[in-house]
Write an enzyme that holds these catalytic residues in place. Structure first.
Site, PDB file in Angstrom:
ATOM      1  N   HIS A  67      23.587  32.876  17.212  1.00  0.00           N
ATOM      2  CA  HIS A  67      24.811  32.627  16.447  1.00  0.00           C
ATOM      3  C   HIS A  67      25.901  32.086  17.340  1.00  0.00           C
ATOM      4  CE1 HIS A  67      24.910  36.846  17.814  1.00  0.00           C
ATOM      5  NE2 HIS A  67      26.174  36.611  18.069  1.00  0.00           N
ATOM      6  N   GLY A  68      26.880  31.477  16.725  1.00  0.00           N
ATOM      7  CA  GLY A  68      28.010  30.962  17.479  1.00  0.00           C
ATOM      8  C   GLY A  68      29.125  30.534  16.564  1.00  0.00           C
TER       9      GLY A  68
END
Lengths: 153, 94
Positions: A67-68
Site C-alpha cells: 500500500h501507499g
C-alpha cells in the site's frame, strides 16, 4: 466501506508470471495505471517500494497488502493479483506470498485507510476465502468471491 | 481469566493512524519473543496476538481500547511490553 466500491476490477491479475517483489509491484502498478487515469505507474511503484523498504507488507498466510499514499488521488483504489507458484516477498512468516491486495490511498485519507485494511484483512484471515481465490479459474470467479464476502460483513 | 501464568490488561492505542500495518507487524514481532500465548480483544472479539491479519481486522483507530491477555510463564512481561507498544505514539507513516 465495501471492498467492491474501491476494487479496480479490470486491473485484477490472476497469473503473475514474475518472481521478485519489485516485478510484482511493477505489474500491479502498471495494470492499475491502465484503468485509473489518476495513477501513474512509475510514481505508484516508487511509493510502494519506499513503503516495502520500511517493513514488508507480506503479513503472513501467503498474503501481502502492499500500500501507499498517492498525492492527487481523490479516493481509495484497490486491486488484486495472484501468483500460483508464489513469490518471495520477505513476509513475516518467511512463507512465499500468493495473494497480493494492493491499496492506494489519497494523502489525507483519515480513517478510511484503516477501515479498508481491516475489512480486507478480515476477508483474508479466513482460510476458505483464500482457497476460493486460489482456485478461482477466472477473474469473474475471484471477483465473485470478493463480492460475496463483501455482502456477508 | 486469572490463575498462575495468566495476565490481562487494557491499553489505549496511541499511534496517530491507529493499529495499521506497521504497528501490527511490530506487535507480532514483539509477541513472538515471548513464550506465552497472546490474545487481543476489542469489544467482545478475541483474536490471535501473533497474526497481523487478525490484528488488522480489529480496525483499532487511535483511542481504541484493546485488551491483551497472555497465558504462560512470561505472561506478565508480555502484557507489559505489548501494552507499552500500543500506548507509544509509534510511527506516523502507514
Amino acid at each position: 466501506m465495501k471492498i467492491m466500491e474501491i476494487l479496480a476490477k479490470d486491473a485484477v491479475i490472476l497469473n503473475l508470471g514474475v518472481q521478485s517483489k519489485r516485478d510484482v509491484l511493477a505489474e500491479m502498478a502498471a495494470a492499475l495505471a491502465k484503468v485509473e487515469p489518476q495513477i501513474a505507474a512509475d510514481q505508484l511503484l516508487e511509493v510502494l517500494l519506499e513503503r516495502e523498504a520500511l517493513q514488508s507488507t507480506g503479513i503472513g498466510e501467503g498474503v501481502a497488502i502492499p500500500h501507499g499514499k498517492l498525492a492527487g488521488l481523490d479516493r481509495l483504489v484497490a486491486t488484486f493479483a495472484r501468483s500460483s507458484q508464489g513469490v518471495e516477498f520477505d513476509s513475516i512468516d518467511g512463507q512465499a506470498t500468493h495473494h497480493f491486495f494492493l491499496l492506494v490511498v489519497p494523502e489525507h485519507s483519515g480513517g478510511q485507510y484503516l477501515k479498508a485494511l481491516a475489512r480486507i484483512s478480515r476477508f483474508f484471515r479466513d482460510a476458505a476465502f483464500r482457497q476460493r481465490l486460489s482456485e478461482g479459474e477466472s477473474v469473474e470467479d475471484v471477483i465473485r468471491a470478493i463480492e460475496e464476502e463483501d455482502g456477508k460483513l | 481469566m486469572s490463575g498462575p501464568g495468566a495476565c490481562e490488561s487494557e491499553f489505549v492505542v496511541n499511534a496517530e493512524l491507529g493499529l495499521h500495518a506497521r504497528p501490527a507487524g511490530q506487535f507480532v514481532a514483539l509477541a513472538s519473543r515471548f513464550d506465552a500465548e497472546i490474545r487481543v480483544c476489542r469489544g467482545d472479539e478475541w483474536v490471535d496476538g501473533r497474526s497481523i491479519l487478525s490484528l488488522l481486522s480489529l480496525a483499532a483507530a487511535r483511542g481504541t481500547v484493546l485488551r491483551i491477555r497472555a497465558q504462560g510463564v512470561d505472561a506478565a512481561e508480555a502484557v507489559a511490553a505489548l501494552g507499552r507498544l500500543l500506548e507509544s505514539a509509534g510511527e506516523t507513516e502507514a
